[in-house]
Design an enzyme around this catalytic site. Structure first.
Site, PDB file in Angstrom:
ATOM      1  N   ARG A   1       0.747  -1.310  -0.005  1.00  0.00           N
ATOM      2  CA  ARG A   1       0.209  -0.026  -0.041  1.00  0.00           C
ATOM      3  C   ARG A   1       0.955   1.247   0.180  1.00  0.00           C
ATOM      4  O   ARG A   1       2.091   1.114  -0.053  1.00  0.00           O
ATOM      5  CB  ARG A   1      -0.737   0.061   1.340  1.00  0.00           C
ATOM      6  CG  ARG A   1      -0.054  -0.036   2.696  1.00  0.00           C
ATOM      7  CD  ARG A   1      -1.042  -0.031   3.672  1.00  0.00           C
ATOM      8  NE  ARG A   1       0.047  -0.027   4.795  1.00  0.00           N
ATOM      9  CZ  ARG A   1      -0.578   0.295   6.001  1.00  0.00           C
ATOM     10  NH1 ARG A   1      -1.810   0.821   6.185  1.00  0.00           N
ATOM     11  NH2 ARG A   1       0.505   0.409   7.008  1.00  0.00           N
TER      12      ARG A   1
ATOM     13  N   CYS B   1       2.573   6.031  -7.859  1.00  0.00           N
ATOM     14  CA  CYS B   1       3.222   6.963  -8.673  1.00  0.00           C
ATOM     15  C   CYS B   1       2.275   8.507  -8.371  1.00  0.00           C
ATOM     16  O   CYS B   1       1.065   8.281  -8.854  1.00  0.00           O
ATOM     17  CB  CYS B   1       3.503   6.615 -10.132  1.00  0.00           C
ATOM     18  SG  CYS B   1       4.138   8.015 -10.777  1.00  0.00           S
TER      19      CYS B   1
ATOM     20  N   ASN C   1      -4.063   7.650   2.936  1.00  0.00           N
ATOM     21  CA  ASN C   1      -3.464   7.387   4.014  1.00  0.00           C
ATOM     22  C   ASN C   1      -2.097   7.540   4.057  1.00  0.00           C
ATOM     23  O   ASN C   1      -1.400   7.078   3.362  1.00  0.00           O
ATOM     24  CB  ASN C   1      -3.836   5.815   4.459  1.00  0.00           C
ATOM     25  CG  ASN C   1      -3.629   5.488   5.898  1.00  0.00           C
ATOM     26  OD1 ASN C   1      -4.463   6.116   6.824  1.00  0.00           O
ATOM     27  ND2 ASN C   1      -2.963   4.738   6.222  1.00  0.00           N
ATOM     28  N   GLU C   2      -1.790   8.208   5.095  1.00  0.00           N
ATOM     29  CA  GLU C   2      -0.190   8.366   5.446  1.00  0.00           C
ATOM     30  C   GLU C   2       0.761   8.511   4.317  1.00  0.00           C
ATOM     31  O   GLU C   2       1.475   7.817   3.850  1.00  0.00           O
ATOM     32  CB  GLU C   2       0.483   6.999   6.205  1.00  0.00           C
ATOM     33  CG  GLU C   2      -0.268   7.177   7.595  1.00  0.00           C
ATOM     34  CD  GLU C   2       0.413   6.258   8.509  1.00  0.00           C
ATOM     35  OE1 GLU C   2       1.233   5.077   8.045  1.00  0.00           O
ATOM     36  OE2 GLU C   2       0.328   6.236   9.659  1.00  0.00           O
TER      37      GLU C   2
ATOM     38  N   CYS D   1       7.949  10.755 -13.386  1.00  0.00           N
ATOM     39  CA  CYS D   1       8.547  11.529 -12.471  1.00  0.00           C
ATOM     40  C   CYS D   1       9.628  12.342 -12.666  1.00  0.00           C
ATOM     41  O   CYS D   1       9.870  13.585 -12.197  1.00  0.00           O
ATOM     42  CB  CYS D   1       8.438  10.661 -10.965  1.00  0.00           C
ATOM     43  SG  CYS D   1       7.040  10.200 -10.442  1.00  0.00           S
TER      44      CYS D   1
ATOM     45  N   GLU E   1      -5.003   8.448  14.772  1.00  0.00           N
ATOM     46  CA  GLU E   1      -4.666   6.707  15.116  1.00  0.00           C
ATOM     47  C   GLU E   1      -3.726   6.944  16.388  1.00  0.00           C
ATOM     48  O   GLU E   1      -3.022   7.576  16.756  1.00  0.00           O
ATOM     49  CB  GLU E   1      -3.792   6.236  13.821  1.00  0.00           C
ATOM     50  CG  GLU E   1      -4.686   5.967  12.751  1.00  0.00           C
ATOM     51  CD  GLU E   1      -3.840   5.274  11.626  1.00  0.00           C
ATOM     52  OE1 GLU E   1      -2.820   4.542  11.917  1.00  0.00           O
ATOM     53  OE2 GLU E   1      -4.191   5.380  10.523  1.00  0.00           O
TER      54      GLU E   1
ATOM     55  N   TRP F   1       4.339  -3.876  14.877  1.00  0.00           N
ATOM     56  CA  TRP F   1       5.392  -3.476  14.063  1.00  0.00           C
ATOM     57  C   TRP F   1       6.746  -2.918  14.744  1.00  0.00           C
ATOM     58  O   TRP F   1       7.673  -2.701  14.130  1.00  0.00           O
ATOM     59  CB  TRP F   1       5.158  -2.718  12.964  1.00  0.00           C
ATOM     60  CG  TRP F   1       4.370  -1.411  13.144  1.00  0.00           C
ATOM     61  CD1 TRP F   1       2.819  -1.549  13.081  1.00  0.00           C
ATOM     62  CD2 TRP F   1       4.813  -0.118  13.592  1.00  0.00           C
ATOM     63  NE1 TRP F   1       2.542  -0.247  13.679  1.00  0.00           N
ATOM     64  CE2 TRP F   1       3.511   0.625  13.707  1.00  0.00           C
ATOM     65  CE3 TRP F   1       5.984   0.472  13.644  1.00  0.00           C
ATOM     66  CZ2 TRP F   1       3.649   1.954  14.402  1.00  0.00           C
ATOM     67  CZ3 TRP F   1       6.149   1.708  14.237  1.00  0.00           C
ATOM     68  CH2 TRP F   1       5.125   2.435  14.550  1.00  0.00           C
TER      69      TRP F   1
END
Ligand code: GAL
Length: 675
Positions: free
Chosen positions: A117, A121, A155-156, A166, A315, A323
């Site tokens: 996840r 790009c 997300n993040e 790029c 969160e 983790w």
């Protein structure tokens, strides 16, 4: 002071977290049970759809929002609001199979395979098209529901992509930034070194790991570009949502001191700042109090990005993560303490990852409010429900803010430059730790400093500390000078003002850009120490500070010398100086000492600025939030043992008891005193 309540619908503090019902669609009984248990835990808001792309669009163009609509409605009927995420944080397999350009290329030029996840790009037009379609449908089908109070973008956000698109976009970005003047770029990047001259913008590659990494200007511009491109991607998602539902505010969840993006450049595009907070509680390399106060610093960084407005802790874990190096449980009492800390530091929310543990895959053992046992009769559930009760009591705090007259300069560009510079000791640069240490020393004096960038307006502050400000943005020196001339108390340290924002060294002596005159000194040399090397500073007041890691040798022009080195060939020369400018003072500390040793200087600066300090027992945090109806003093006991605190008066909203003069806080206990 006016209250800035984030969500009038909720009218108090937000309590909830990430909820992933798409993992349980074949278990309506569990979904039913979730709502019952959420109410029992005092949950008033959940974050939905963070990774739901495959459930919304299982095949290209085949959309299903009805399942989510039912869930949003059911929650709403039960008094639970929704923060709706866009699903761009993870892509379905069909998308990567068809549009390979959506997958990132790494810093050695290798394209990722499908999976994981947060790895799209940011430039790919195809990917943006797909995101635009799903975001629009999401806003149309779900965003219009009255239960939806906030959008959560992706997300993040983070990471870099080195794909040909790029690379080309980077070249265009550079061409615009340098106004199509390649000579200017060559001059600013000092490319006459090692024959690194460019003839055209199209010759420039990003800093591939196996390519050009020795041009500091290039490395920095790539980081700036990555922020710019991510911001551009985020803005693109925001624009799609706003075109359908313009009144719903937006956020994205930041990751504390994550170094890959300059969050301050992203903050203005967001209505509210939010972040994900995962400290390593009870670790074996620092004290619990230290872990807590590092978290307080992170909260302050987030809070300071939108001063005068609460932020959100989007969160956190109700128990443990899966983790960390070692995944240790929060000890009894720590859950409440960490929730109240977030609120004390200016958050209007306590949210978790996640509501319910999934059965399989990567996060199956990550802590959640509801464990695999599925019961509300667990230690963690009771802790969460207790926090829910307390947050209800603290509802009047919502919308109040932490305000302060002291600031710490902590700059992202400066961070990147220090990481990259080939100087000092490679393992002892410690820019972040140096800043955090000083911030924490002020916190021990009851002062919650703002944490600001070096280009920010300093007129609201009376005390500013700018540690290791190696890189000066255009205007920073003027900003600091104006601050001192206005009567401000400024402290800078070794390694200040060596380079400009292109990372070219100032000529004519450090600190450059007129700061020599402000401080009344010139830094001639900097000595880096081996870990066992020590020096000392003999202060005029008789105290002796220990020097580690770095010592600059100064030539004093017109500053007062407050301390001199005790050893080595520069023994007796100036180490701490002060130059006065009317009521303003510019202090310079030329060597690395502990923040604790500098405390008397901090106290003097605060006293000269008319700011009173509040000294508390070891391990007790103190924060104040205020609004038009008064203020709330937060006391957090980070010790396992009870502590007595003197000078406390008012109603403790935690115990509903009136406190007169003294209170005893149990181990890990909290008090919120309403004034
Ligand atoms: C966050 C992420 C969540 C979840 C969590 C686990 O970084 O946003 O989706 O993975 O970590 O701690």
């Amino acid at each position: 002071m006016e209250k800035k309540i984030l969500f009038p619908q909720i009218g108090g503090l937000v309590h909830g977290g990430d909820y992933n019902p798409d993992q349980w669609l074949d278990r309506p009984d569990i979904l039913e049970e979730d709502v019952r248990m959420m109410k029992k835990a005092g949950v008033n808001c959940v974050t939905l759809g963070v990774f739901s792309w495959a459930a919304y669009e299982p095949e290209e163009g085949n959309f299903h929002f009805e399942w989510m609509e039912k869930i949003i409605e059911k929650l709403y009927q039960n008094g639970i609001y929704t923060i709706l995420s866009t699903p761009s944080g993870a892509r379905p397999a069909w998308l990567d199979g068809r549009y390979i350009e959506a997958m990132r290329v790494d810093s050695r030029g290798v394209r990722d395979h499908h999976g994981k996840r947060h790895n799209h790009c940011m430039t790919s037009e195809r990917f943006r098209e797909k995101v635009a379609v799903i975001d629009r449908m999401l806003a149309e089908h779900l965003g219009t529901h009255p239960g939806v109070i906030l959008y959560h973008i992706s997300n993040e956000l983070g990471g870099e992509c080195f794909c040909p698109r790029c690379v080309q976009k980077f070249q265009m970005y550079l061409a615009e930034r340098y106004e199509y003047d390649i000579d200017r770029l060559n001059a600013e990047w000092w490319t006459s070194f090692w024959s690194h001259h460019y003839n055209t913008f199209s010759e420039i590659e990003p800093p591939f790991e196996n390519g050009e990494t020795s041009v500091m200007g290039l490395n920095m511009e790539w980081k700036r570009f990555t922020t710019w491109n991510m911001n551009n991607f985020m803005q693109f998602e925001i624009d799609v949502l706003r075109s359908v539902t313009p009144d719903i505010p937006v956020t994205t969840n930041f990751m504390g001191l994550f170094g890959g993006l300059d969050y301050r450049k992203m903050a203005p595009k967001l209505d509210v700042i939010s972040w994900d907070n995962y400290p390593c509680y009870h670790n074996d390399w620092e004290t619990f109090t230290e872990t807590m106060s590092d978290t307080a610093f992170n909260h302050a960084v987030m809070r300071s990005m939108k001063r005068g407005k609460p932020f959100m802790m989007m969160e956190s874990t109700p128990s443990l993560v899966n983790w960390h190096k070692v995944n240790k449980l929060k000890r009894p009492g720590v859950h409440k303490l960490s929730c109240v800390q977030a609120v004390a530091c200016g958050s209007d929310s306590v949210q978790y990852f996640q509501w319910r543990k999934g059965r399989g895959s990567y996060e199956q053992f990550h802590g959640a409010v509801v464990d695999h046992a599925g019961t509300d009769d667990s230690r963690v559930f009771r802790d969460v429900a207790e926090a829910g009760e307390l947050l209800k009591k603290l509802a009047p705090v919502a919308g109040t803010t932490v305000s302060t007259r002291a600031a710490l300069l902590f700059d992202w560009d400066n961070r990147w430059a220090i990481w990259d510079v080939k100087a000092l000791g490679q393992e002892t640069k410690k820019y972040e730790r140096t800043c955090i240490g000083i911030w924490q020393e002020f916190m021990k004096l009851g002062i919650d400093m703002d944490v600001v960038g070096s280009d920010e307006d300093l007129s609201r502050y009376d005390v500013v500390v700018a540690p290791m400000l190696y890189l000066l943005q255009p205007g920073t020196a003027d900003n600091l000078r104006a601050f001192v001339e206005r009567g401000g108390q400024l402290l800078a340290t070794y390694f200040t003002g060596y380079v400009d924002d292109a990372q070219l060294c100032y000529l004519g002596g450090f600190p450059g850009d007129g700061l020599k005159e402000l401080f009344g000194i010139v830094s001639e040399e900097i000595d880096s120490y081996y870990p066992s090397d020590r020096n000392g500073i003999a202060m005029k007041d008789g105290s002796r500070w220990e020097v580690v890691d770095y010592a600059e040798i100064l030539k004093v022009q017109d500053a007062e010398v407050l301390g001199t080195y005790t050893d080595d060939f520069y023994q007796g020369s100036a180490a701490v100086t002060c130059k006065s400018h009317g009521k303003g003072n510019a202090y310079y500390v030329a060597a690395r000492t502990s923040a604790g040793e500098m405390r008397p200087l901090f106290e003097k600066m605060l006293a000269d600025a008319g700011i009173s300090v509040r000294k508390l027992p070891e391990g007790v945090e103190y924060h104040v939030r205020s609004g038009e109806e008064g203020s709330y003093e937060f006391y957090l006991n980070c010790n396992t043992e009870p502590v007595k605190i003197a000078g406390v008066n008012g109603l403790d909203m935690v115990t509903d008891r009136e406190v007169r003069e003294e209170m005893t806080l149990p181990g890990y206990g909290v008090a919120v005193i309403r004034q």
